[in-house]
Every structure is written in structure tokens, then in C-alpha cells.
Design a protein around this motif. Sequence first.
Motif, PDB file in Angstrom:
ATOM      1  N   ASP A  43      22.786   8.681  -4.922  1.00 33.80           N
ATOM      2  CA  ASP A  43      24.077   9.227  -4.935  1.00 33.80           C
ATOM      3  C   ASP A  43      24.741   9.121  -6.299  1.00 33.80           C
ATOM      4  N   GLY A  44      23.733   9.696  -7.179  1.00 34.17           N
ATOM      5  CA  GLY A  44      24.348   9.848  -8.619  1.00 34.17           C
ATOM      6  C   GLY A  44      23.993   8.629  -9.368  1.00 34.17           C
ATOM      7  N   VAL A  45      23.356   7.805  -8.941  1.00 36.20           N
ATOM      8  CA  VAL A  45      23.086   6.481  -9.729  1.00 36.20           C
ATOM      9  C   VAL A  45      21.453   6.561  -9.814  1.00 36.20           C
ATOM     10  N   ARG A  46      20.894   6.558 -11.020  1.00 39.39           N
ATOM     11  CA  ARG A  46      19.690   6.560 -11.002  1.00 39.39           C
ATOM     12  C   ARG A  46      18.811   5.077 -10.641  1.00 39.39           C
ATOM     13  N   LEU A  47      17.999   5.265  -9.753  1.00 41.76           N
ATOM     14  CA  LEU A  47      16.916   4.069  -9.505  1.00 41.76           C
ATOM     15  C   LEU A  47      15.647   4.490 -10.268  1.00 41.76           C
ATOM     16  N   LEU A  48      15.403   3.534 -11.221  1.00 47.15           N
ATOM     17  CA  LEU A  48      14.162   3.471 -12.128  1.00 47.15           C
ATOM     18  C   LEU A  48      13.169   2.505 -11.682  1.00 47.15           C
ATOM     19  N   LEU A  49      12.068   2.878 -11.420  1.00 44.77           N
ATOM     20  CA  LEU A  49      11.272   1.953 -11.237  1.00 44.77           C
ATOM     21  C   LEU A  49      10.107   2.062 -12.254  1.00 44.77           C
ATOM     22  N   ASP A  50       9.958   0.987 -13.179  1.00 49.55           N
ATOM     23  CA  ASP A  50       9.361   1.062 -14.435  1.00 49.55           C
ATOM     24  C   ASP A  50       8.231  -0.311 -14.681  1.00 49.55           C
ATOM     25  N   ARG A  51       7.053   0.177 -15.189  1.00 53.94           N
ATOM     26  CA  ARG A  51       6.247  -0.901 -15.234  1.00 53.94           C
ATOM     27  C   ARG A  51       6.680  -2.025 -16.307  1.00 53.94           C
ATOM     28  N   ASN A  52       7.786  -1.871 -16.924  1.00 56.85           N
ATOM     29  CA  ASN A  52       7.873  -2.839 -18.033  1.00 56.85           C
ATOM     30  C   ASN A  52       9.288  -3.408 -17.611  1.00 56.85           C
ATOM     31  N   ALA A  53       9.924  -2.996 -16.747  1.00 56.59           N
ATOM     32  CA  ALA A  53      11.183  -3.820 -16.355  1.00 56.59           C
ATOM     33  C   ALA A  53      11.024  -5.044 -15.701  1.00 56.59           C
ATOM     34  N   PRO A  54      12.170  -5.898 -15.697  1.00 55.37           N
ATOM     35  CA  PRO A  54      11.809  -7.038 -15.217  1.00 55.37           C
ATOM     36  C   PRO A  54      12.457  -6.700 -13.653  1.00 55.37           C
ATOM     37  N   SER A  55      12.210  -8.025 -12.701  1.00 57.67           N
ATOM     38  CA  SER A  55      12.290  -8.167 -11.431  1.00 57.67           C
ATOM     39  C   SER A  55      14.031  -8.077 -11.397  1.00 57.67           C
ATOM     40  N   ALA A  56      14.484  -7.365 -10.241  1.00 59.43           N
ATOM     41  CA  ALA A  56      15.873  -7.495  -9.923  1.00 59.43           C
ATOM     42  C   ALA A  56      16.122  -7.794  -8.503  1.00 59.43           C
ATOM     43  N   VAL A  57      17.168  -8.032  -7.959  1.00 56.33           N
ATOM     44  CA  VAL A  57      17.399  -7.935  -6.585  1.00 56.33           C
ATOM     45  C   VAL A  57      18.553  -6.703  -6.427  1.00 56.33           C
ATOM     46  N   LEU A  58      17.904  -5.776  -5.837  1.00 58.42           N
ATOM     47  CA  LEU A  58      18.816  -4.647  -5.395  1.00 58.42           C
ATOM     48  C   LEU A  58      19.359  -4.626  -4.063  1.00 58.42           C
ATOM     49  N   TYR A  59      20.634  -4.429  -3.812  1.00 59.15           N
ATOM     50  CA  TYR A  59      21.460  -4.477  -2.715  1.00 59.15           C
ATOM     51  C   TYR A  59      21.725  -2.669  -2.413  1.00 59.15           C
ATOM     52  N   LEU A  60      21.002  -2.404  -1.106  1.00 59.19           N
ATOM     53  CA  LEU A  60      21.134  -1.040  -1.134  1.00 59.19           C
ATOM     54  C   LEU A  60      21.971  -0.655   0.362  1.00 59.19           C
ATOM     55  N   GLN A  61      23.029   0.104   0.298  1.00 58.24           N
ATOM     56  CA  GLN A  61      23.762   0.312   1.522  1.00 58.24           C
ATOM     57  C   GLN A  61      23.035   1.366   2.300  1.00 58.24           C
ATOM     58  N   VAL A  62      22.727   1.077   3.442  1.00 60.62           N
ATOM     59  CA  VAL A  62      22.192   1.932   4.443  1.00 60.62           C
ATOM     60  C   VAL A  62      23.024   1.933   5.666  1.00 60.62           C
ATOM     61  N   ASP A  63      22.870   3.016   6.555  1.00 58.75           N
ATOM     62  CA  ASP A  63      23.626   3.189   7.740  1.00 58.75           C
ATOM     63  C   ASP A  63      23.415   2.049   8.720  1.00 58.75           C
ATOM     64  N   ASP A  64      22.357   1.638   8.930  1.00 60.73           N
ATOM     65  CA  ASP A  64      21.965   0.727   9.984  1.00 60.73           C
ATOM     66  C   ASP A  64      20.781  -0.093   9.404  1.00 60.73           C
ATOM     67  N   VAL A  65      21.192  -1.531   9.282  1.00 62.33           N
ATOM     68  CA  VAL A  65      19.808  -2.312   8.742  1.00 62.33           C
ATOM     69  C   VAL A  65      18.698  -2.260   9.603  1.00 62.33           C
ATOM     70  N   ALA A  66      19.028  -2.541  11.005  1.00 61.93           N
ATOM     71  CA  ALA A  66      17.766  -2.589  11.703  1.00 61.93           C
ATOM     72  C   ALA A  66      16.811  -1.199  11.797  1.00 61.93           C
ATOM     73  N   ALA A  67      17.633  -0.314  11.729  1.00 60.03           N
ATOM     74  CA  ALA A  67      16.939   1.175  11.633  1.00 60.03           C
ATOM     75  C   ALA A  67      16.036   1.343  10.320  1.00 60.03           C
ATOM     76  N   ALA A  68      16.686   0.790   9.128  1.00 59.63           N
ATOM     77  CA  ALA A  68      15.851   0.874   7.803  1.00 59.63           C
ATOM     78  C   ALA A  68      14.799   0.081   7.892  1.00 59.63           C
ATOM     79  N   LEU A  69      14.704  -1.108   8.590  1.00 60.50           N
ATOM     80  CA  LEU A  69      13.754  -2.059   8.798  1.00 60.50           C
ATOM     81  C   LEU A  69      12.698  -1.281   9.683  1.00 60.50           C
TER      82      LEU A  69
END
Length: 123
Positions: A43-69
Motif C-alpha cells: 500500500d505505497g510502502v516498499r518491502l525490500l528483500l535484500d541479501r545484505n539487509a539485517p533481519s527485522a521483525v515485520l508486523y503485517l496487517q491482514v484481514d484475518d490472521v487464520a486465513a493468512a496462515l
Amino acid sequence: MRLVQVAQHADDLQRAAGFYGSLLGADATAVFDPPGLLFFDLDGVRLLLDRNAPSAVLYLQVDDVAAALERLGGRAEIVAPPHVIFTHEDDTLGPARHDEWQAFVKDSEGNTVGLVSFRPVAT
């Protein structure tokens, strides 16, 4: 001020593209390999997956947690199953009179991802 981009570590861009494509229900917006960069639009924010980036904890809003799983199928190790972590009495940190549900998974690259959804409080 607005958040423009978040970076997350990924060793295998193809594997990460499969995982995040399933989770987000969208294809990557760009791949540059080399040098090892994969982008998704959140939604207008870039998620960059990068071989050289450190690990982070991302929190992603989804419509339904169980459905996303369910969409992820066996692609993710569930670290913490769906559970209510907080009931919002006001709208300071989320919608008023809603329960905040969260679950945590390990992505294809070993990073922790929090899935978040909001449900009206049952009356």
C-alpha cells in the motif's frame, strides 16, 4: 513524514518471492539480481528483500490472521498461533472496541513475521 521502505534479509530471492507472494496475495513489483534485491508494494510502502539487509521483525496487517496462515500452507513455521493480544478501548493504537489478533511465523528466510488483524469486540 511517512515510511517509504522497509528492508528484510533474504538469502534466496526466488524462495522469498514465493513466500511473500503467497502471504501478500501479490506478485513482486521489481527484482534486481544482481545485486540481490526483491520488492513488494505494501500500500505505497516498499518491502525490500535484500541479501545484505539485517533481519527485522515485520508486523503485517491482514484481514484475518487464520486465513493468512491457511494461504501460507506449509511454507511457514508457526512460532505463535493466532491469539488476542489486546482489546482496544479507544483508537490510540488501533480501532476502538476491537480485539487485536496476532500470530507469528518464520518466513522462508528464517525471519520472524507478525500477522495482525482487528475484529470488533464480541458483545
